[in-house]
Design a protein around this motif. Sequence first.
Motif, PDB file in Angstrom:
ATOM      1  N   LEU A  91       0.895  -0.991   0.029  1.00 15.10           N
ATOM      2  CA  LEU A  91       0.027  -0.056   0.288  1.00 15.10           C
ATOM      3  C   LEU A  91       0.818   1.035   0.010  1.00 15.10           C
ATOM      4  N   ARG A  92       0.954   2.001  -0.692  1.00 16.89           N
ATOM      5  CA  ARG A  92       1.374   3.924  -0.487  1.00 16.89           C
ATOM      6  C   ARG A  92       0.894   5.126  -0.460  1.00 16.89           C
ATOM      7  N   THR A  93      -0.238   4.357  -0.538  1.00 14.50           N
ATOM      8  CA  THR A  93      -1.606   5.576   0.039  1.00 14.50           C
ATOM      9  C   THR A  93      -1.824   5.149   1.603  1.00 14.50           C
ATOM     10  N   PRO A  94      -2.477   6.663   2.007  1.00 14.55           N
ATOM     11  CA  PRO A  94      -3.215   5.769   3.981  1.00 14.55           C
ATOM     12  C   PRO A  94      -4.168   5.216   3.744  1.00 14.55           C
ATOM     13  N   ASN A  95      -4.925   5.898   2.481  1.00 17.64           N
ATOM     14  CA  ASN A  95      -6.465   4.831   2.512  1.00 17.64           C
ATOM     15  C   ASN A  95      -6.253   4.574   0.928  1.00 17.64           C
ATOM     16  N   VAL A  96      -6.680   3.048   0.571  1.00 18.22           N
ATOM     17  CA  VAL A  96      -7.014   2.583  -0.455  1.00 18.22           C
ATOM     18  C   VAL A  96      -8.598   1.977  -0.155  1.00 18.22           C
ATOM     19  N   CYS A  97      -9.206   1.922  -1.745  1.00 17.22           N
ATOM     20  CA  CYS A  97     -11.055   1.164  -1.286  1.00 17.22           C
ATOM     21  C   CYS A  97     -10.718   0.304  -2.336  1.00 17.22           C
ATOM     22  N   TYR A  98     -11.062  -0.390  -1.814  1.00 17.44           N
ATOM     23  CA  TYR A  98     -11.783  -1.867  -2.254  1.00 17.44           C
ATOM     24  C   TYR A  98     -13.457  -2.131  -3.210  1.00 17.44           C
ATOM     25  N   CYS A  99     -13.059  -2.460  -4.137  1.00 19.18           N
ATOM     26  CA  CYS A  99     -14.760  -2.497  -4.694  1.00 19.18           C
ATOM     27  C   CYS A  99     -15.399  -3.904  -4.633  1.00 19.18           C
ATOM     28  N   ARG A 100     -16.868  -3.281  -3.177  1.00 15.62           N
ATOM     29  CA  ARG A 100     -17.322  -5.011  -2.767  1.00 15.62           C
ATOM     30  C   ARG A 100     -18.967  -5.159  -4.064  1.00 15.62           C
ATOM     31  N   CYS A 101     -19.304  -4.057  -5.197  1.00  8.94           N
ATOM     32  CA  CYS A 101     -20.713  -4.260  -5.389  1.00  8.94           C
ATOM     33  C   CYS A 101     -19.940  -4.727  -7.196  1.00  8.94           C
ATOM     34  N   TRP A 102     -18.930  -5.076  -7.590  1.00  6.79           N
ATOM     35  CA  TRP A 102     -18.287  -5.714  -8.951  1.00  6.79           C
ATOM     36  C   TRP A 102     -18.741  -4.729 -10.235  1.00  6.79           C
ATOM     37  N   ARG A 103     -18.938  -3.721  -9.948  1.00  5.46           N
ATOM     38  CA  ARG A 103     -19.546  -2.660 -10.980  1.00  5.46           C
ATOM     39  C   ARG A 103     -18.786  -1.945 -11.256  1.00  5.46           C
ATOM     40  N   SER A 104     -17.508  -1.566 -10.689  1.00  9.14           N
ATOM     41  CA  SER A 104     -15.927  -1.017 -10.883  1.00  9.14           C
ATOM     42  C   SER A 104     -15.313  -1.638 -12.093  1.00  9.14           C
ATOM     43  N   LYS A 105     -15.767   0.148 -12.803  1.00  7.35           N
ATOM     44  CA  LYS A 105     -14.768  -0.207 -13.746  1.00  7.35           C
ATOM     45  C   LYS A 105     -13.449   0.237 -13.318  1.00  7.35           C
ATOM     46  N   THR A 106     -13.587  -0.265 -13.096  1.00 12.99           N
ATOM     47  CA  THR A 106     -11.153  -0.828 -12.301  1.00 12.99           C
ATOM     48  C   THR A 106     -11.593  -0.785 -10.776  1.00 12.99           C
ATOM     49  N   PHE A 107     -11.885  -2.664 -11.228  1.00 14.19           N
ATOM     50  CA  PHE A 107     -12.199  -3.314 -10.126  1.00 14.19           C
ATOM     51  C   PHE A 107     -10.643  -4.194 -10.131  1.00 14.19           C
ATOM     52  N   PRO A 108     -10.052  -4.555  -8.985  1.00 12.69           N
ATOM     53  CA  PRO A 108     -11.125  -4.644  -8.043  1.00 12.69           C
ATOM     54  C   PRO A 108     -10.400  -3.257  -7.294  1.00 12.69           C
ATOM     55  N   VAL A 109      -9.947  -1.863  -7.441  1.00 13.57           N
ATOM     56  CA  VAL A 109      -9.837  -1.147  -7.343  1.00 13.57           C
ATOM     57  C   VAL A 109     -11.806   0.005  -6.987  1.00 13.57           C
ATOM     58  N   CYS A 110     -12.325   0.626  -6.312  1.00 13.70           N
ATOM     59  CA  CYS A 110     -12.761   0.909  -6.007  1.00 13.70           C
ATOM     60  C   CYS A 110     -13.546   2.886  -7.180  1.00 13.70           C
ATOM     61  N   ASP A 111     -14.512   2.433  -8.502  1.00 13.16           N
ATOM     62  CA  ASP A 111     -14.404   3.192  -7.980  1.00 13.16           C
ATOM     63  C   ASP A 111     -15.981   4.536  -8.104  1.00 13.16           C
ATOM     64  N   LYS A 112     -16.621   3.938  -7.300  1.00 10.51           N
ATOM     65  CA  LYS A 112     -17.694   4.508  -6.279  1.00 10.51           C
ATOM     66  C   LYS A 112     -19.443   3.514  -7.611  1.00 10.51           C
ATOM     67  N   SER A 113     -18.940   3.333  -8.361  1.00  9.76           N
ATOM     68  CA  SER A 113     -19.990   2.735  -8.311  1.00  9.76           C
ATOM     69  C   SER A 113     -20.815   2.238  -7.898  1.00  9.76           C
ATOM     70  N   HIS A 114     -20.831   1.507  -6.750  1.00 10.07           N
ATOM     71  CA  HIS A 114     -21.288   1.283  -5.533  1.00 10.07           C
ATOM     72  C   HIS A 114     -22.635   2.159  -5.979  1.00 10.07           C
ATOM     73  N   ILE A 115     -22.563   3.416  -5.999  1.00  9.37           N
ATOM     74  CA  ILE A 115     -23.403   4.181  -5.462  1.00  9.37           C
ATOM     75  C   ILE A 115     -24.911   4.394  -6.430  1.00  9.37           C
ATOM     76  N   LYS A 116     -24.087   4.407  -7.831  1.00  9.67           N
ATOM     77  CA  LYS A 116     -25.532   4.015  -8.600  1.00  9.67           C
ATOM     78  C   LYS A 116     -26.078   2.171  -8.405  1.00  9.67           C
ATOM     79  N   HIS A 117     -25.120   1.406  -7.924  1.00 11.17           N
ATOM     80  CA  HIS A 117     -25.459   0.154  -7.685  1.00 11.17           C
ATOM     81  C   HIS A 117     -26.636   0.007  -7.224  1.00 11.17           C
ATOM     82  N   ASN A 118     -25.985   0.571  -5.597  1.00  7.31           N
ATOM     83  CA  ASN A 118     -27.326   1.347  -4.806  1.00  7.31           C
ATOM     84  C   ASN A 118     -28.377   1.940  -4.802  1.00  7.31           C
ATOM     85  N   GLU A 119     -28.900   2.493  -5.665  1.00 11.06           N
ATOM     86  CA  GLU A 119     -29.841   3.601  -6.609  1.00 11.06           C
ATOM     87  C   GLU A 119     -30.631   2.568  -6.863  1.00 11.06           C
ATOM     88  N   LEU A 120     -29.713   1.668  -7.728  1.00 11.56           N
ATOM     89  CA  LEU A 120     -31.432   0.719  -9.113  1.00 11.56           C
ATOM     90  C   LEU A 120     -31.586  -0.319  -8.141  1.00 11.56           C
TER      91      LEU A 120
END
Length: 135
Positions: A91-120
């Motif tokens: 880990l090179r940065t203090p915080n790293v977010c990993y995707c758990r919604c499977w919608r991220s275009k940068t999987f396994p790193v989160c790109d906040k696609s879960h927001i749209k997934h949650n709305e739908l």
Amino acid sequence: MVLESISKIIKIQLPAYLKKLPLPETIGGFARLTVSEWLRLLPLLGILALLGYLTIRPFLPKKKKQRDSLINLKIQKENPKVVNEIDIEDLRTPNVCYCRCWRSKTFPVCDKSHIKHNELTGDNVGPLILKKKTL
């Protein structure tokens, strides 16, 4: 004072406005209206359209939320199981977010696609956040 103003608008100004409108007596008369007459009718037509929409809106079909659907739609579908390994030491940065919604275009790193997934779907999934401890 407020009620007096509203009363004046409803009893005096609204009827005066309606009397000045170029309302034709037949449907064919609408075809003969000039551009300026149509422009004078626009506020009234807009209000009538809004009232019509608000009247029928409760009867319109509701947007269905997707439930009980596949989670992973496209990531490594050729594999029987998707596994990603990440060394904590890398880990090179203090915080790293990993995707758990499977919608991220940068999987396994989160790109906040879960927001749209949650709305739908009505789901509440969010990322896995790894924090690097500072010693």
